[in-house]
Design a protein around this motif. Structure first.
Motif, mmCIF file in Angstrom:
data_model
loop_
_atom_site.group_PDB
_atom_site.id
_atom_site.type_symbol
_atom_site.label_atom_id
_atom_site.label_comp_id
_atom_site.label_asym_id
_atom_site.label_seq_id
_atom_site.Cartn_x
_atom_site.Cartn_y
_atom_site.Cartn_z
ATOM 1 N N ASP A 70 3.103 5.886 -0.633
ATOM 2 C CA ASP A 70 3.407 4.862 -1.513
ATOM 3 C C ASP A 70 2.815 3.516 -1.004
ATOM 4 O OD1 ASP A 70 3.872 6.841 -3.376
ATOM 5 O OD2 ASP A 70 6.096 6.629 -3.146
ATOM 6 N N SER A 71 3.505 3.371 0.233
ATOM 7 C CA SER A 71 3.714 2.122 0.765
ATOM 8 C C SER A 71 2.089 1.841 1.629
ATOM 9 C CB SER A 71 4.535 1.811 1.817
ATOM 10 O OG SER A 71 4.592 2.552 2.977
ATOM 11 N N ALA A 72 1.480 3.009 1.751
ATOM 12 C CA ALA A 72 0.030 2.801 2.309
ATOM 13 C C ALA A 72 -0.635 2.587 1.344
ATOM 14 C CB ALA A 72 -0.172 4.245 3.481
ATOM 15 N N GLU A 73 -0.749 3.422 0.375
ATOM 16 C CA GLU A 73 -1.577 2.896 -0.704
ATOM 17 C C GLU A 73 -1.783 1.841 -1.401
ATOM 18 O OE1 GLU A 73 -0.761 5.895 -3.644
ATOM 19 O OE2 GLU A 73 -1.550 7.755 -2.377
ATOM 20 N N SER A 74 -0.439 0.966 -1.503
ATOM 21 C CA SER A 74 -0.329 -0.291 -1.876
ATOM 22 C C SER A 74 -0.584 -1.388 -0.774
ATOM 23 C CB SER A 74 0.960 -0.480 -2.250
ATOM 24 O OG SER A 74 1.924 -0.435 -1.572
ATOM 25 N N PHE A 75 -0.921 -0.981 0.419
ATOM 26 C CA PHE A 75 -1.314 -2.044 1.600
ATOM 27 C C PHE A 75 -2.722 -2.158 1.277
ATOM 28 C CE2 PHE A 75 -2.664 -2.745 6.128
ATOM 29 C CZ PHE A 75 -2.045 -3.795 6.204
#
Length: 180
Positions: free
Chosen positions: A47-52
């Motif tokens: 989730d955090s990688a997709e929003s980065f």
């Protein structure tokens, strides 16, 4: 000898865990077996990688003009600018040979003097030739040129191929990795 030692180690390891040697605790009540807690899956950073998005403000392409704060300089000389007629360029484009319309000229092998003298009484004078032996029925007219990679003809593609791999060979020989 080595295989006997390996076999002995294997037997000793297997007998250490045999149920004959196992002991039980006597007099203790068996503990109630409870199921392990339900798994929540592996921890993930998806989730955090997709929003980065580190380059979110950089354009991915497209045919866009320069920004409004940038004015493109005009270095042309106004005195040399002429009014161009699009009809003239359209007519010139029609006369231009495209790749599909390329005409091939096959040489008959005669000199300019022989071509001028062909069909005259002087056809054998100063040329060293007798009657023309050209068989016009064997000349093919169904041969079409074929374009290869990057729109190159067969000859230019072959020259490019030789040049590129010749360069590879030269670099390999100079670096010492290729021994000729």
């Amino acid at each position: 000898m080595k295989s006997v030692a390996v076999f002995a180690c294997l037997v000793a390891t297997a007998s250490a865990f045999s149920p004959l040697m196992a002991t039980r605790a006597v007099g203790k009540a068996a503990a109630e077996s409870s199921a392990p807690p339900e798994s929540k899956g592996y921890p993930s950073i998806a989730d955090s990688a997709e929003s980065f998005k580190p380059f979110a403000n950089i354009s991915g392409g497209g045919n866009k003009g320069p920004p409004q704060w940038w004015t493109v300089p005009d270095f042309s000389d106004p005195a040399l600018q002429i009014e161009r007629d699009p009809a003239f360029y359209a007519e010139a484009a029609k006369t231009r040979l495209s790749k599909g319309k390329t005409e091939f000229a096959y040489d008959d092998g005669l000199t300019e003097l022989e071509r001028r003298q062909r069909g005259t009484a002087m056809s054998t004078f100063l040329t060293g030739s007798a009657k023309s032996q050209v068989d016009t029925t064997s000349i093919r007219d169904d041969i079409a040129g074929e374009d290869f990679l990057f729109g190159l003809s067969a000859d230019r593609f072959q020259l490019l191929f030789i040049a590129v791999f010749g360069l590879f060979t030269l670099v390999g020989c100079l670096s010492g990795t290729v021994q000729l």
